[in-house]
Design a protein around this motif. Structure first.
Motif, PDB file in Angstrom:
ATOM      1  N   ALA A   1      -9.036  69.401  83.821  1.00 17.59           N
ATOM      2  CA  ALA A   1      -8.580  70.017  82.572  1.00 17.59           C
ATOM      3  C   ALA A   1      -7.977  71.396  82.836  1.00 17.59           C
ATOM      4  O   ALA A   1      -7.046  71.820  82.145  1.00 17.59           O
ATOM      5  N   ARG A   2      -8.489  72.091  83.824  1.00 16.73           N
ATOM      6  CA  ARG A   2      -7.963  73.423  84.135  1.00 16.73           C
ATOM      7  C   ARG A   2      -6.548  73.337  84.688  1.00 16.73           C
ATOM      8  O   ARG A   2      -5.744  74.251  84.505  1.00 16.73           O
ATOM      9  N   GLU A   3      -6.270  72.244  85.358  1.00 20.21           N
ATOM     10  CA  GLU A   3      -4.940  72.057  85.932  1.00 20.21           C
ATOM     11  C   GLU A   3      -3.976  71.400  84.952  1.00 20.21           C
ATOM     12  O   GLU A   3      -2.810  71.791  84.857  1.00 20.21           O
ATOM     13  N   LEU A   4      -4.463  70.422  84.191  1.00 26.09           N
ATOM     14  CA  LEU A   4      -3.594  69.595  83.364  1.00 26.09           C
ATOM     15  C   LEU A   4      -3.487  70.077  81.921  1.00 26.09           C
ATOM     16  O   LEU A   4      -2.585  69.661  81.201  1.00 26.09           O
ATOM     17  N   GLY A   5      -4.424  70.901  81.480  1.00 27.74           N
ATOM     18  CA  GLY A   5      -4.353  71.429  80.133  1.00 27.74           C
ATOM     19  C   GLY A   5      -5.368  70.826  79.191  1.00 27.74           C
ATOM     20  O   GLY A   5      -6.201  70.011  79.584  1.00 27.74           O
ATOM     21  N   PRO A   6      -5.308  71.209  77.920  1.00 27.51           N
ATOM     22  CA  PRO A   6      -6.357  70.839  76.957  1.00 27.51           C
ATOM     23  C   PRO A   6      -6.340  69.381  76.534  1.00 27.51           C
ATOM     24  O   PRO A   6      -7.315  68.894  75.975  1.00 27.51           O
TER      25      PRO A   6
ATOM     26  N   HIS B   1     -16.772  73.522  76.903  1.00 33.54           N
ATOM     27  CA  HIS B   1     -17.721  74.623  76.948  1.00 33.54           C
ATOM     28  C   HIS B   1     -17.433  75.610  78.068  1.00 33.54           C
ATOM     29  O   HIS B   1     -18.088  76.644  78.173  1.00 33.54           O
ATOM     30  N   ARG B   2     -16.463  75.291  78.905  1.00 30.07           N
ATOM     31  CA  ARG B   2     -16.037  76.225  79.959  1.00 30.07           C
ATOM     32  C   ARG B   2     -14.595  76.659  79.726  1.00 30.07           C
ATOM     33  O   ARG B   2     -13.918  77.123  80.637  1.00 30.07           O
ATOM     34  N   ASP B   3     -14.151  76.477  78.498  1.00 31.75           N
ATOM     35  CA  ASP B   3     -12.810  76.895  78.104  1.00 31.75           C
ATOM     36  C   ASP B   3     -12.666  78.409  78.270  1.00 31.75           C
ATOM     37  O   ASP B   3     -13.644  79.156  78.133  1.00 31.75           O
ATOM     38  N   PRO B   4     -11.452  78.896  78.581  1.00 30.21           N
ATOM     39  CA  PRO B   4     -11.249  80.350  78.686  1.00 30.21           C
ATOM     40  C   PRO B   4     -11.670  81.130  77.450  1.00 30.21           C
ATOM     41  O   PRO B   4     -11.866  82.353  77.523  1.00 30.21           O
ATOM     42  N   ALA B   5     -11.837  80.444  76.309  1.00 28.58           N
ATOM     43  CA  ALA B   5     -12.308  81.143  75.099  1.00 28.58           C
ATOM     44  C   ALA B   5     -13.670  81.779  75.324  1.00 28.58           C
ATOM     45  O   ALA B   5     -14.046  82.725  74.630  1.00 28.58           O
ATOM     46  N   TRP B   6     -14.429  81.272  76.308  1.00 25.16           N
ATOM     47  CA  TRP B   6     -15.742  81.828  76.602  1.00 25.16           C
ATOM     48  C   TRP B   6     -15.658  83.052  77.510  1.00 25.16           C
ATOM     49  O   TRP B   6     -16.677  83.678  77.791  1.00 25.16           O
ATOM     50  N   GLY B   7     -14.467  83.372  77.993  1.00 22.79           N
ATOM     51  CA  GLY B   7     -14.317  84.531  78.864  1.00 22.79           C
ATOM     52  C   GLY B   7     -14.034  84.136  80.303  1.00 22.79           C
ATOM     53  O   GLY B   7     -14.024  82.962  80.662  1.00 22.79           O
ATOM     54  N   HIS B   8     -13.816  85.149  81.140  1.00 22.12           N
ATOM     55  CA  HIS B   8     -13.449  84.892  82.534  1.00 22.12           C
ATOM     56  C   HIS B   8     -14.596  84.325  83.351  1.00 22.12           C
ATOM     57  O   HIS B   8     -14.383  83.735  84.415  1.00 22.12           O
ATOM     58  N   ASP B   9     -15.822  84.498  82.882  1.00 20.18           N
ATOM     59  CA  ASP B   9     -16.996  84.022  83.622  1.00 20.18           C
ATOM     60  C   ASP B   9     -17.616  82.802  82.947  1.00 20.18           C
ATOM     61  O   ASP B   9     -18.833  82.625  82.942  1.00 20.18           O
ATOM     62  N   ALA B  10     -16.774  81.927  82.410  1.00 14.89           N
ATOM     63  CA  ALA B  10     -17.270  80.784  81.635  1.00 14.89           C
ATOM     64  C   ALA B  10     -18.118  79.832  82.459  1.00 14.89           C
ATOM     65  O   ALA B  10     -18.904  79.072  81.898  1.00 14.89           O
ATOM     66  N   ASP B  11     -17.988  79.856  83.788  1.00 11.00           N
ATOM     67  CA  ASP B  11     -18.790  78.966  84.632  1.00 11.00           C
ATOM     68  C   ASP B  11     -20.154  79.552  84.973  1.00 11.00           C
ATOM     69  O   ASP B  11     -20.965  78.876  85.607  1.00 11.00           O
ATOM     70  N   GLN B  12     -20.390  80.778  84.589  1.00 11.68           N
ATOM     71  CA  GLN B  12     -21.635  81.449  84.956  1.00 11.68           C
ATOM     72  C   GLN B  12     -22.664  81.370  83.825  1.00 11.68           C
ATOM     73  O   GLN B  12     -22.314  81.315  82.649  1.00 11.68           O
ATOM     74  N   PHE B  13     -23.937  81.354  84.234  1.00 13.72           N
ATOM     75  CA  PHE B  13     -25.026  81.346  83.256  1.00 13.72           C
ATOM     76  C   PHE B  13     -25.202  82.755  82.712  1.00 13.72           C
ATOM     77  O   PHE B  13     -25.603  83.671  83.425  1.00 13.72           O
ATOM     78  N   ASN B  14     -24.860  82.923  81.453  1.00 18.59           N
ATOM     79  CA  ASN B  14     -24.894  84.254  80.847  1.00 18.59           C
ATOM     80  C   ASN B  14     -25.316  84.127  79.384  1.00 18.59           C
ATOM     81  O   ASN B  14     -24.478  83.980  78.499  1.00 18.59           O
ATOM     82  N   PRO B  15     -26.613  84.183  79.103  1.00 20.01           N
ATOM     83  CA  PRO B  15     -27.084  84.002  77.723  1.00 20.01           C
ATOM     84  C   PRO B  15     -26.538  85.006  76.733  1.00 20.01           C
ATOM     85  O   PRO B  15     -26.581  84.757  75.522  1.00 20.01           O
ATOM     86  N   THR B  16     -26.020  86.139  77.213  1.00 17.74           N
ATOM     87  CA  THR B  16     -25.443  87.100  76.269  1.00 17.74           C
ATOM     88  C   THR B  16     -24.214  86.529  75.572  1.00 17.74           C
ATOM     89  O   THR B  16     -23.745  87.100  74.586  1.00 17.74           O
ATOM     90  N   ASP B  17     -23.683  85.404  76.078  1.00 16.07           N
ATOM     91  CA  ASP B  17     -22.599  84.732  75.360  1.00 16.07           C
ATOM     92  C   ASP B  17     -23.008  84.418  73.929  1.00 16.07           C
ATOM     93  O   ASP B  17     -22.156  84.297  73.043  1.00 16.07           O
ATOM     94  N   PHE B  18     -24.315  84.274  73.706  1.00 13.60           N
ATOM     95  CA  PHE B  18     -24.794  83.896  72.387  1.00 13.60           C
ATOM     96  C   PHE B  18     -25.392  85.064  71.618  1.00 13.60           C
ATOM     97  O   PHE B  18     -26.050  84.860  70.602  1.00 13.60           O
ATOM     98  N   CYS B  19     -25.172  86.287  72.094  1.00 17.48           N
ATOM     99  CA  CYS B  19     -25.466  87.440  71.252  1.00 17.48           C
ATOM    100  C   CYS B  19     -24.509  87.399  70.063  1.00 17.48           C
ATOM    101  O   CYS B  19     -23.350  86.985  70.218  1.00 17.48           O
ATOM    102  N   PRO B  20     -24.934  87.824  68.895  1.00 15.72           N
ATOM    103  CA  PRO B  20     -24.098  87.665  67.696  1.00 15.72           C
ATOM    104  C   PRO B  20     -22.690  88.219  67.848  1.00 15.72           C
ATOM    105  O   PRO B  20     -21.722  87.563  67.455  1.00 15.72           O
ATOM    106  N   THR B  21     -22.549  89.400  68.439  1.00  9.98           N
ATOM    107  CA  THR B  21     -21.208  89.993  68.537  1.00  9.98           C
ATOM    108  C   THR B  21     -20.331  89.225  69.504  1.00  9.98           C
ATOM    109  O   THR B  21     -19.149  88.986  69.238  1.00  9.98           O
ATOM    110  N   THR B  22     -20.896  88.811  70.646  1.00  9.28           N
ATOM    111  CA  THR B  22     -20.115  88.073  71.636  1.00  9.28           C
ATOM    112  C   THR B  22     -19.700  86.717  71.105  1.00  9.28           C
ATOM    113  O   THR B  22     -18.553  86.287  71.232  1.00  9.28           O
ATOM    114  N   PHE B  23     -20.639  86.012  70.488  1.00  9.87           N
ATOM    115  CA  PHE B  23     -20.354  84.666  70.000  1.00  9.87           C
ATOM    116  C   PHE B  23     -19.320  84.713  68.879  1.00  9.87           C
ATOM    117  O   PHE B  23     -18.429  83.867  68.811  1.00  9.87           O
ATOM    118  N   ALA B  24     -19.413  85.704  68.002  1.00  9.88           N
ATOM    119  CA  ALA B  24     -18.455  85.810  66.903  1.00  9.88           C
ATOM    120  C   ALA B  24     -17.056  86.096  67.427  1.00  9.88           C
ATOM    121  O   ALA B  24     -16.061  85.658  66.853  1.00  9.88           O
TER     122      ALA B  24
END
Length: 494
Positions: free
Chosen positions: A53-58, A384-407
């Protein structure tokens, strides 16, 4: 249901009559007749699709042996196919293979089957807040039974096997007031083992080559028939015993299905469908929660900083070493633990995707035309590893679900047709891990190729002081990771 169930999702599925305004991209090196076999990883198909998907697109196409499948991973595209006015649930081939076990249960029912809408209406009250609170005592009681068992055993523990047994028991006790046996009884798991084998059989069946199964897998087919009959017989007995119980003191999901009618039609669920719904609850809610627990424990073992935060949150609420008195309202307040579970599900969703089907002729992304009944696979493992999650989408980072980050990122990852048992899975996962940091474990992770699933082993310490279990997990996992890629082993089956 384990993620590998989607390994054969392309078999016998086609898109008849589709005239795409623009052909979706596909992997390189496609061959006549056999299609994309050179670029398909048959051991880890969904992981490979997520990489492509990263090579071919969405939106892209994979074709195997003449059967095409359109894969969707992009945020905007998923929002389109989740539009209920244009798209609907589709029982893909991977789910059709579970029909012999679960029939027209919520997970495997066709949209046109009467019990699909009827069961939704009848079961809706089972997932209100008050109903979920009623299940809480059964959940915490079963979890305590497991943690007490782990704290007193000196043997190595197969964590996924133990958590599978745990989650089957939670669903049975909370939903149907039934127990398959004590978690400590090694002989009480025949039904659970039969169910796990049935899921494995569905995962590995080679329906695209029926002759292969008839010739080379006769023993597996015979075991499948026996397990299927055993599972149906056990659940039928549970239903019949309840029907003839004159006291009816339970008032659980089984009673709800036996006594309630569809408010629109006045029709009740028949006995066979009630059996199918019970098996659906067990399929959709057991291994999903069990694997989430195992993955979350793995991530916490590799991130002592995050584990320390979870421990501090629990110690603040329950400072004594005894098993915590976890009340229903407490669960929602465990914000750090919730973020750990949400992030675990983001990286390794319990099911790697779901199918959607066009209700009528439509388009996707303004570029691809779909005819009525054309289908797509929404690959959550990629979404769930789309760039919308940020540059570190492959990393385990629970702060992704802090209210400000998730919004801020607000990625689309919701399946509007997810079966109701998934709601209970989250509750049991969160409650299960609440008492875990009060125990003292050492763990190691190994791969068991005979089961095609994670085999994470844990060995309890003779003592159980109020220390974080994961402090000891970290040391062992780090030492062993020098010899083998622990995380790769954990994810092998996806």
């Amino acid at each position: 249901m384990e993620p590998a169930v989607f390994a054969n999702f392309v078999a016998r599925e086609s898109i008849p009559g589709s005239q795409l305004s623009e052909k979706p991209p596909h992997p390189r090196f496609r061959l006549p007749l056999v299609g994309d076999v050179l670029t398909t990883d048959f051991a880890k198909p969904c992981q490979r699709l997520a990489e492509q998907a990263r090579e071919l697109g969405p939106v892209f196409e994979q074709k195997l042996f003449g059967y095409p499948a359109v894969i969707v991973t992009g945020v905007e595209a998923i929002e389109e196919v989740n539009d209920e006015s244009r798209w609907e649930k589709h029982v893909g081939h991977a789910l059709m293979k579970l029909r012999p076990l679960a029939g027209d249960g919520l997970f495997t029912a066709y949209n046109s089957e009467p019990n699909w809408a009827k069961a939704h209406a009848v079961l809706a009250p089972a997932f209100t807040k008050s109903a979920m609170a009623d299940y809480h005592a059964a959940i915490t009681g079963t979890v305590r039974e497991l943690t007490d068992l782990w704290s007193t055993t000196a043997e190595w523990i197969d964590v996924p096997a133990a958590t599978n047994k745990l989650t089957f028991e939670i669903i049975a006790r909370a939903g149907f007031s039934h127990s398959f046996g004590s978690l400590a009884d090694s002989n009480s798991g025949s039904f659970v083992e039969a169910m796990v084998r049935e899921l494995s059989y569905a995962n590995r069946r080679t329906d695209v080559l029926p002759l292969f199964e008839k010739v080379f897998r006769r023993a597996d087919h015979a075991r499948h028939e026996a397990d299927l009959a055993h599972a149906h017989a056990v659940v039928d007995d549970i239903i019949e015993a309840r029907k003839h119980d004159s006291h009816r003191r339970y008032r659980d999901i089984l009673d709800l299905m036996l006594d309630s009618a569809d408010p629109e039609t006045g029709e009740r669920l028949d006995t066979v469908n009630i059996r199918n719904q019970i098996l659906t609850f067990l399929i959709a809610g057991s291994e999903t929660s069990a694997n989430t627990i195992a993955f979350a424990l793995h991530y916490l073992s590799t991130r002592p900083d995050i584990a320390a935060g979870v421990r501090a949150e629990l110690d603040e609420r329950w400072p004594t070493p005894e098993f915590p008195d976890i009340r229903y309202d407490d669960v929602a307040k465990l914000r750090s633990l919730r973020r750990v579970i949400d992030e675990t599900l983001r990286l390794w969703p319990t099911g790697p995707g779901y199918f959607r089907r066009a209700k009528h002729d439509t388009t996707l992304c303004g570029r691809y035309r779909f005819a009525k009944k054309d289908w797509v696979l929404v690959l959550l493992l990629g979404a769930h590893r789309d760039p919308a999650w940020g540059h570190d989408a492959d990393q385990f980072n629970p702060t992704d679900f802090c209210p400000t980050t998730f919004a801020a990122c607000r990625p689309a990852s919701t399946n509007p047709s997810a079966p109701a048992p998934a709601l209970a899975s989250v509750a049991s996962s969160r409650t299960t891990k609440s008492p875990s940091p009060s125990r003292h474990f050492c763990t190691s992770s190994t791969w068991n190729p005979t089961r095609n699933m994670t085999s994470t082993c844990a060995k309890p310490s003779p003592s159980s002081p109020r220390v974080c279990a994961f402090e000891h997990v970290v040391d062992v996992v780090r030492r062993r990771s020098d010899r083998s890629p622990v995380e790769a082993n954990l994810h092998q089956s996806v």
